[in-house]
Each structure stands twice: as C-alpha cells, then as structure tokens.
Design a protein around this motif. Structure first.
Motif, PDB file in Angstrom:
ATOM      1  N   HIS A  42      47.883  45.094-110.420  1.00 29.19           N
ATOM      2  CA  HIS A  42      46.840  43.968-110.780  1.00 29.19           C
ATOM      3  C   HIS A  42      45.822  44.658-111.880  1.00 29.19           C
ATOM      4  O   HIS A  42      45.370  44.206-112.871  1.00 29.19           O
ATOM      5  CB  HIS A  42      46.089  43.503-109.543  1.00 29.19           C
ATOM      6  N   GLN A  43      45.082  45.875-111.245  1.00 31.35           N
ATOM      7  CA  GLN A  43      44.333  46.674-112.063  1.00 31.35           C
ATOM      8  C   GLN A  43      44.826  47.152-113.271  1.00 31.35           C
ATOM      9  O   GLN A  43      44.162  46.855-114.309  1.00 31.35           O
ATOM     10  CB  GLN A  43      43.472  47.756-111.408  1.00 31.35           C
ATOM     11  N   GLY A  44      46.017  47.484-113.425  1.00 39.25           N
ATOM     12  CA  GLY A  44      46.508  48.113-114.388  1.00 39.25           C
ATOM     13  C   GLY A  44      46.628  47.041-115.563  1.00 39.25           C
ATOM     14  O   GLY A  44      46.615  47.103-116.679  1.00 39.25           O
ATOM     15  N   ARG A  45      47.077  45.706-115.015  1.00 39.90           N
ATOM     16  CA  ARG A  45      47.406  44.664-116.015  1.00 39.90           C
ATOM     17  C   ARG A  45      46.168  44.336-116.484  1.00 39.90           C
ATOM     18  O   ARG A  45      46.019  43.998-117.707  1.00 39.90           O
ATOM     19  CB  ARG A  45      48.005  43.314-115.200  1.00 39.90           C
ATOM     20  N   ALA A  46      45.102  44.359-115.898  1.00 40.83           N
ATOM     21  CA  ALA A  46      44.127  43.830-116.257  1.00 40.83           C
ATOM     22  C   ALA A  46      43.319  44.755-117.350  1.00 40.83           C
ATOM     23  O   ALA A  46      42.821  44.431-118.610  1.00 40.83           O
ATOM     24  CB  ALA A  46      42.746  43.830-115.321  1.00 40.83           C
ATOM     25  N   ILE A  47      43.520  46.220-117.375  1.00 38.16           N
ATOM     26  CA  ILE A  47      42.986  47.006-118.267  1.00 38.16           C
ATOM     27  C   ILE A  47      43.982  46.875-119.614  1.00 38.16           C
ATOM     28  O   ILE A  47      43.570  46.905-120.714  1.00 38.16           O
ATOM     29  CB  ILE A  47      43.351  48.375-117.890  1.00 38.16           C
ATOM     30  N   LEU A  48      45.430  46.672-119.433  1.00 40.78           N
ATOM     31  CA  LEU A  48      46.021  46.564-120.553  1.00 40.78           C
ATOM     32  C   LEU A  48      45.871  45.253-121.370  1.00 40.78           C
ATOM     33  O   LEU A  48      46.136  45.377-122.469  1.00 40.78           O
ATOM     34  CB  LEU A  48      47.513  46.541-119.974  1.00 40.78           C
ATOM     35  N   LYS A  49      45.228  44.251-120.762  1.00 35.08           N
ATOM     36  CA  LYS A  49      45.043  43.032-121.338  1.00 35.08           C
ATOM     37  C   LYS A  49      43.997  43.232-122.293  1.00 35.08           C
ATOM     38  O   LYS A  49      43.741  42.408-123.249  1.00 35.08           O
ATOM     39  CB  LYS A  49      44.964  41.845-120.540  1.00 35.08           C
ATOM     40  N   THR A  50      43.101  44.336-122.151  1.00 39.96           N
ATOM     41  CA  THR A  50      41.920  44.503-123.082  1.00 39.96           C
ATOM     42  C   THR A  50      42.311  45.279-124.155  1.00 39.96           C
ATOM     43  O   THR A  50      41.299  45.427-124.934  1.00 39.96           O
ATOM     44  CB  THR A  50      40.733  45.219-122.033  1.00 39.96           C
TER      45      THR A  50
END
Length: 75
Positions: A42-50
């Motif tokens: 979840h945290q990795g996805r949030a970072i990659l979306k930015t």
C-alpha cells in the motif's frame, strides 16, 4: 495481528530503518505477517503514484546509448 505473532512489525511510515530491520529479520528466518506485507504494498503504491512512469532524456549529445533493464518491448 494475532497475539501469538512473533515476527517483525511495521508501525507507521516505512523508513530506511524499517527496511534494515526487516532485512535483518528475514536473514534470521523470521516471517512477515500478511498484514504487514499489504502495508508495504500500500505504501509503495502510494509512492509510485507520485512519480512519473517514464523520463525524457536528451540524448542528442551522446555517441552511444546503453539501455539496461526490462523495457517490455517499449522502444
């Protein structure tokens, strides 16, 4: 997480220290609870979306270009 769980835990944002602790735990044979695996994803996805999924680079001044990595046929 069950009270019987004895593996590594993740509380809050994942930091470099968190990753170092996880690596050390894995080296000692500890297993990460599925809740924490989901939290990492979840945290990795949030970072990659930015961040952009590709970068434009000016190669006009170079004589040679080396592409390293898996481009999935996207040249």
């Amino acid at each position: 997480v069950e009270s019987t769980y004895r593996g590594p835990r993740i509380d809050g944002a994942i930091t470099r220290k968190t990753l170092v602790n996880l690596i050390e735990a894995f080296q000692h044979g500890e297993v990460l609870h599925e809740k924490y695996v989901c939290e990492i994803l979840h945290q990795g996805r949030a970072i990659l979306k930015t961040v952009p999924n590709f970068n434009h680079i000016d190669l006009s001044t170079l004589k040679h270009t080396f592409i390293i990595g898996d481009l999935h046929g996207q040249l």
